[in-house]
Design a protein around this motif. Structure first.
Motif, mmCIF file in Angstrom:
data_model
loop_
_atom_site.group_PDB
_atom_site.id
_atom_site.type_symbol
_atom_site.label_atom_id
_atom_site.label_comp_id
_atom_site.label_asym_id
_atom_site.label_seq_id
_atom_site.Cartn_x
_atom_site.Cartn_y
_atom_site.Cartn_z
ATOM 1 N N ILE A 359 0.847 -1.189 0.000
ATOM 2 C CA ILE A 359 0.000 0.000 0.000
ATOM 3 C C ILE A 359 0.882 1.239 0.000
ATOM 4 C CG2 ILE A 359 -0.192 0.164 2.527
ATOM 5 C CD1 ILE A 359 -3.170 0.938 2.034
ATOM 6 N N ARG A 360 0.421 2.256 -0.728
ATOM 7 C CA ARG A 360 1.192 3.500 -0.842
ATOM 8 C C ARG A 360 0.231 4.680 -0.733
ATOM 9 N NH1 ARG A 360 2.842 6.910 -5.213
ATOM 10 N NH2 ARG A 360 4.901 7.841 -4.897
ATOM 11 N N GLY A 361 0.507 5.545 0.213
ATOM 12 C CA GLY A 361 -0.311 6.742 0.387
ATOM 13 C C GLY A 361 0.511 7.994 0.178
ATOM 14 N N VAL A 362 -0.081 8.978 -0.484
ATOM 15 C CA VAL A 362 0.604 10.242 -0.769
ATOM 16 C C VAL A 362 -0.301 11.394 -0.349
ATOM 17 C CG1 VAL A 362 1.634 11.724 -2.531
ATOM 18 C CG2 VAL A 362 1.829 9.239 -2.726
ATOM 19 N N ALA A 363 0.258 12.324 0.385
ATOM 20 C CA ALA A 363 -0.442 13.567 0.711
ATOM 21 C C ALA A 363 0.456 14.721 0.278
ATOM 22 C CB ALA A 363 -0.739 13.648 2.205
ATOM 23 N N GLY A 364 -0.123 15.704 -0.404
ATOM 24 C CA GLY A 364 0.683 16.800 -0.918
ATOM 25 C C GLY A 364 -0.005 18.135 -0.785
ATOM 26 N N PHE A 407 -4.178 20.936 -2.907
ATOM 27 C CA PHE A 407 -4.146 19.839 -1.946
ATOM 28 C C PHE A 407 -4.377 18.521 -2.688
ATOM 29 C CE2 PHE A 407 -5.849 23.664 -0.045
ATOM 30 C CZ PHE A 407 -5.155 23.788 1.150
ATOM 31 N N LEU A 408 -3.673 17.476 -2.251
ATOM 32 C CA LEU A 408 -3.828 16.168 -2.883
ATOM 33 C C LEU A 408 -3.764 15.066 -1.826
ATOM 34 C CD1 LEU A 408 -3.630 14.197 -5.491
ATOM 35 C CD2 LEU A 408 -1.211 14.152 -4.902
ATOM 36 N N ALA A 409 -4.629 14.060 -1.994
ATOM 37 C CA ALA A 409 -4.547 12.827 -1.217
ATOM 38 C C ALA A 409 -4.736 11.672 -2.183
ATOM 39 C CB ALA A 409 -5.618 12.791 -0.130
ATOM 40 N N GLN A 410 -3.885 10.656 -2.056
ATOM 41 C CA GLN A 410 -3.895 9.550 -3.008
ATOM 42 C C GLN A 410 -3.543 8.265 -2.275
ATOM 43 O OE1 GLN A 410 -1.800 10.094 -6.921
ATOM 44 N NE2 GLN A 410 -0.522 8.469 -6.134
ATOM 45 N N LEU A 411 -4.258 7.185 -2.599
ATOM 46 C CA LEU A 411 -4.020 5.900 -1.971
ATOM 47 C C LEU A 411 -4.030 4.821 -3.041
ATOM 48 C CD1 LEU A 411 -3.634 4.640 0.872
ATOM 49 C CD2 LEU A 411 -6.086 4.133 0.847
ATOM 50 N N ASP A 412 -2.953 4.025 -3.097
ATOM 51 C CA ASP A 412 -2.826 2.951 -4.087
ATOM 52 C C ASP A 412 -2.514 1.640 -3.392
ATOM 53 O OD1 ASP A 412 -3.223 4.498 -6.430
ATOM 54 O OD2 ASP A 412 -1.175 5.247 -6.270
ATOM 55 N N LEU A 413 -3.210 0.599 -3.795
ATOM 56 C CA LEU A 413 -2.965 -0.753 -3.314
ATOM 57 C C LEU A 413 -2.571 -1.610 -4.506
ATOM 58 C CD1 LEU A 413 -3.177 -2.827 -0.942
ATOM 59 C CD2 LEU A 413 -5.529 -3.259 -1.722
ATOM 60 N N THR A 414 -1.378 -2.193 -4.445
ATOM 61 C CA THR A 414 -0.908 -3.044 -5.534
ATOM 62 C C THR A 414 -0.635 -4.437 -4.996
ATOM 63 O OG1 THR A 414 1.368 -2.290 -5.168
ATOM 64 C CG2 THR A 414 0.101 -1.171 -6.875
ATOM 65 N N GLY A 415 -0.869 -5.422 -5.852
ATOM 66 C CA GLY A 415 -0.654 -6.798 -5.428
ATOM 67 C C GLY A 415 -0.374 -7.714 -6.596
ATOM 68 N N LYS A 416 0.370 -8.777 -6.311
ATOM 69 C CA LYS A 416 0.648 -9.820 -7.296
ATOM 70 C C LYS A 416 0.206 -11.159 -6.727
ATOM 71 C CE LYS A 416 4.557 -7.751 -9.782
ATOM 72 N NZ LYS A 416 5.930 -7.960 -10.297
ATOM 73 N N PHE A 417 -0.643 -11.864 -7.468
ATOM 74 C CA PHE A 417 -1.135 -13.154 -6.994
ATOM 75 C C PHE A 417 -1.626 -13.963 -8.192
ATOM 76 C CE2 PHE A 417 -4.556 -10.078 -6.909
ATOM 77 C CZ PHE A 417 -5.624 -10.741 -7.480
ATOM 78 N N ARG A 418 -1.980 -15.222 -7.945
ATOM 79 C CA ARG A 418 -2.450 -16.121 -8.994
ATOM 80 C C ARG A 418 -3.860 -16.608 -8.667
ATOM 81 N NH1 ARG A 418 1.733 -17.801 -12.381
ATOM 82 N NH2 ARG A 418 0.291 -19.332 -13.290
#
Length: 827
Positions: A359-364, A407-418
């Motif tokens: 998970i990656r969150g960005v606030a700017g 103002f910026l808020a951003q949330l990304d969830l990345t995953g690798k699975f089968r």
């Protein structure tokens, strides 16, 4: 995980000491992980500390006059591993300089702007990364200097000489398409290039990731990050026209901490210009902190401050759409200034939840302040318009004050699975941002002889002969302080988006990328008209009387799909095809025949291409072809249209026009081979009206060159002549950049929009201006000895003359042949 990837969430550290045979510590020894970009040097006590992602590596220890040593090491996440002491033996021969660089090709590098942790080879989209080593070799000062590394990326114009407006594939980037560390960056000011770790360009549509962005592509500027290894550099760049620029870059652990690291970049810049009376000075500071909160979680805090003051410069002037050739002619008034302050902060939290998900969150936040005082474009005198033929033009004054909070808020969830035979690389994200913008515009004071008229003129000049005596206007503005408040615009743009995409591996050879984004946008705008003469008389072109507040509200939403297929017949070659769409919201005043707001224009983009890593990854060669169609472009309903007579608004518009962009791009990059590296590219673009009720179908849109080409060669003599004491530190390079068949001015119209009737042949006031083709050729030399370095550069060796133009009122010549030198010392 591949060695060299920037995965700060699973880092560990190596520590140790390097001594000579007699037991004395050795300073300045290079300690590096072979085949990666991770390396450091020993301190005065011979100690070193090196941070890298967890994994097994080959550690190389080397220094001039000593025999290099290698050791197999293992980096453990969250731990510091102390290695045995190295005892260096003196060598009878001098070693070649060890340069620590990344070991991944153009197609192997993932880009943070794409938000997916996959190599570019797996994406059905063209992407180009320009690393710091290239930017330093070319001694890049402005973003326009870096264009020689990316095909199809070009300067559209440099309006007023205070910014560089970029574009690609027929579409201008603007602030919506320009990012710094993944956060939108107001490109009303020239960004600082000395702090860049790399420049990322994601070509084509990126609407699924960022919402309201133009169809041509997005640009991301990635700044240098903190490191636990202590180091840095100081330098001084000097150049033609009185230019000088001291620079500093320091980094390391905070105290003796193994959890907190810092970095600080800073520059001061001052210079005159090849343009008469044009000056500039700027200050830039870029502090950052890295916190390793746990073995799997990091927090990066970054600040950015830029103060840029320069003379606004609208160039040399044109008469009846004919450039009046010059390089130095200056047409602005005394006291003209453009003062900008831009401050931003960004917090990025990255956490690897488990082996599958991250998970990656960005606030700017960004603050932009600008005050502009300048002359407007010189125009023919009202009393004697024919005198413009001989260069007699009238100058007026303009003044604006702008401040903007973003103002910026951003949330990304990345995953690798089968799931069964399918392998997924998933991105799920959401973002929200807001612009709070206040703009105050000034106008001339009330005329002493007619209270219904504003005085606008400052003076009259002859642009071809500044010593000529020209009849002055009867009433004139004496200074910028004589201007009065006219219009306040308060905008509060709010946006939000939700998106999901999945890169499915159907087999080792076939991948499918599918995704969808929903975007929502509000664009309220309040206009407040102040007490000027035109307002008091009720003749302001906007309509309202003095002091009246006008509220404009607009609400839009759009879906942005993306679908692409990648076929890899072999592991180093990928063929791809993709479809994506983007959208362009209309202005607050854009309404249909019934007076209702028009929806966004949807732009369809089709792209096919091939990516190749040749000679075991030593050379990357990519070719892309694209077609972009805006089939519902906004255009006015003409008075001759029968529907106009029953319209419920005075200025009805509709989504009935069409613009089509098509072209081909070639990008080639090599890794260093026997000391030689190169970058090359070519682009062809044709952007034209394909359905218009005013412009001729097939007529090209302005500012987009039909052809660009680039070639950059760099050679390190030390790789071939390493044992020669002089040549080992010598480097040389050339850079060429070609721009051909570019238009400015204004598109000629086939119909008069005022009455909807065809123009009699040759009577339309609009004309194209053909900008001269040019080939810019730069050459550079560099020499490094121990910790000292010097680089010299001669730019535009051929002394080519061409222009960056906006309409016909900002005709800015490119720089002539000029020289620069950079002295550096590595800490």
């Amino acid at each position: 995980m591949k060695h060299g990837e920037d995965d700060t969430a699973q880092r560990g550290r190596l520590a140790g000491v390097v001594k000579e045979e007699k037991g004395q510590p050795v300073e300045g020894v290079t300690v590096a992980l072979k085949g990666t970009s991770f390396g450091t040097t020993t301190g005065p006590d011979g100690s070193y500390r090196l941070s890298a992602p967890a994994g097994s590596y080959q550690l190389v220890v080397s220094s001039l006059g000593y025999t290099s040593q290698e050791l197999t090491v293992t980096v453990t996440a969250g731990e510091t591993t102390t290695l045995p002491e190295f005892a260096l033996a003196q060598s009878n021969q001098q070693l070649s300089e060890v340069t620590v660089t990344g070991n991944r090709s153009l197609n192997e590098r993932p880009t943070s702007i794409s938000k997916l942790p996959v190599a570019s080879l797996d994406l059905p989209q063209s992407a180009v990364t320009v690393e710091r080593q290239v930017l330093e070799q070319q001694q890049v000062l402005r973003l326009s200097d870096a264009l020689a590394n990316v095909s199809g990326l070009y300067v559209t114009s440099t309006t007023g000489g205070t910014q560089e407006e970029l574009g690609s594939r027929g579409f201008a980037y603007g602030s919506n398409n320009t990012f710094k560390n993944g956060v939108r960056f107001n490109n009303g000011v020239m960004p600082e290039a000395s702090s860049l770790e790399r420049m990322e360009v994601l070509k084509g549509s990126a609407a699924i990731l960022y919402g309201n962005v133009a169809a041509g592509g997005v640009l991301n500027l990635v700044t240098k990050k903190p490191q636990f290894e202590r180091g840095g550099s100081v330098g001084l760049r000097v150049g033609s026209f009185g230019f000088w620029k001291p620079m500093v870059d320091v980094y390391g652990a905070v105290g003796k901490s193994e959890k907190v690291a810092f970095r600080l970049n800073g520059t001061y810049e001052q210079g005159n210009s090849y343009r008469d009376e044009v000056k500039s000075d700027r200050v830039y500071v870029n502090p950052s902190l890295l916190f390793e909160l746990s073995p799997k979680t990091t927090l990066v805090l970054e600040g950015d401050y830029l103060r840029d003051n320069r003379t606004p410069d609208f160039g040399i002037g044109a008469i009846d759409y004919v450039i009046q050739e010059s390089r130095s002619r200056f047409l602005n008034v005394p006291g003209a200034s453009n003062a900008t302050n831009q401050t931003s902060t960004t917090a990025t939290l990255t956490s690897r939840l488990n082996d599958t998900w991250q998970i990656r969150g960005v606030a700017g936040f960004q603050r932009y302040d600008n005050e502009l005082r300048t002359a407007t474009r010189p125009v023919p005198p009202v009393t004697s318009p024919s005198s413009a033929t001989y260069g007699d033009l009238t100058r007026s004054l303009q003044r604006t004050e702008t401040n903007e909070n973003y103002f910026l808020a951003q949330l990304d969830l990345t995953g690798k699975f089968r799931t069964g035979f399918l392998e997924h690389t998933v991105l799920i994200g959401a973002d929200a941002d807001q612009y709070l913008t206040n703009t105050l515009a000034y106008s001339g004071p009330t005329s002493a002889t007619n209270s219904r008229v504003n005085v606008t003129a400052y003076d009259a000049i002859n642009i071809l002969n500044r010593s000529k005596v020209v009849a002055q206007p009867k009433e004139r503005i004496g200074s910028f302080d004589a201007l009065v408040r006219n219009l306040s615009t308060q905008s509060n743009t709010r946006r939000a988006g939700f998106y999901v995409q999945d890169l499915l591996s159907l087999s080792e050879k076939v991948k499918v990328l599918a995704g969808l984004r929903w975007s929502y946008q509000e664009t309220p705008s309040d206009l407040y008209y102040h007490n000027t003469a035109a307002n008091r008389a009720g003749t302001n072109k906007f309509g309202p009387l003095a002091g009246q507040l006008v509220n404009n509200r607009r609400y839009d939403d759009a879906f942005s799909p993306r679908l692409g297929v990648v076929y890899q017949p072999i592991k180093t070659t990928a063929l791809f095809a993709s479809y994506s769409s983007s959208f362009t919201p209309q202005s607050n005043t854009a309404v249909d025949l019934e007076g209702k707001p028009l929806p966004p224009s949807i732009i369809d983009q089709y792209e096919v291409g091939i990516k190749n890593d040749l000679f075991k990854g030593a050379l990357s060669a990519n070719v892309t072809a694209y077609r972009i169609v805006n089939s519902n472009q906004i255009q006015s309903v003409l008075p001759t249209d029968p529907r106009f007579q029953t319209a419920q608004t005075t200025s009805p518009q509709e989504l009935a026009g069409e613009v089509t962009s098509k072209g081909v791009e070639v990008d080639i990059q090599s890794k260093p081979m026997y000391g030689l590296s190169f970058i090359a590219g070519y682009s062809y673009n044709h952007t034209a009206y394909t359905n218009s009720n005013i412009f001729e179908n097939g007529s090209r849109l302005r500012y987009n060159p039909a052809h660009t080409a680039n070639l950059s060669l760099f050679y390190n003599f030390g790789s071939t002549f390493g044992e020669n004491g002089f040549l080992r530190g010598l480097t040389a390079g050339i850079t060429t950049y070609y721009v051909g068949d570019k238009l400015a001015g204004r598109n000629p119209r086939t119909v008069n929009p005022a009455d909807g009737k065809p123009w009699p042949t040759g009577t339309d006031a609009n004309k194209f201006i053909s900008i001269p083709n040019y080939l810019q050729f730069d050459a550079s030399l560099g020499y490094t000895y121990d910790r000292f370095s010097v680089r010299v550069k001669m730019a535009n060796l051929l002394n080519e003359l061409s222009y960056n133009m906006h309409d016909d009122n900002s005709v800015n010549p490119i720089a002539p042949r000029n020289f620069s030198a950079t002295l550096g010392y590595r800490l």
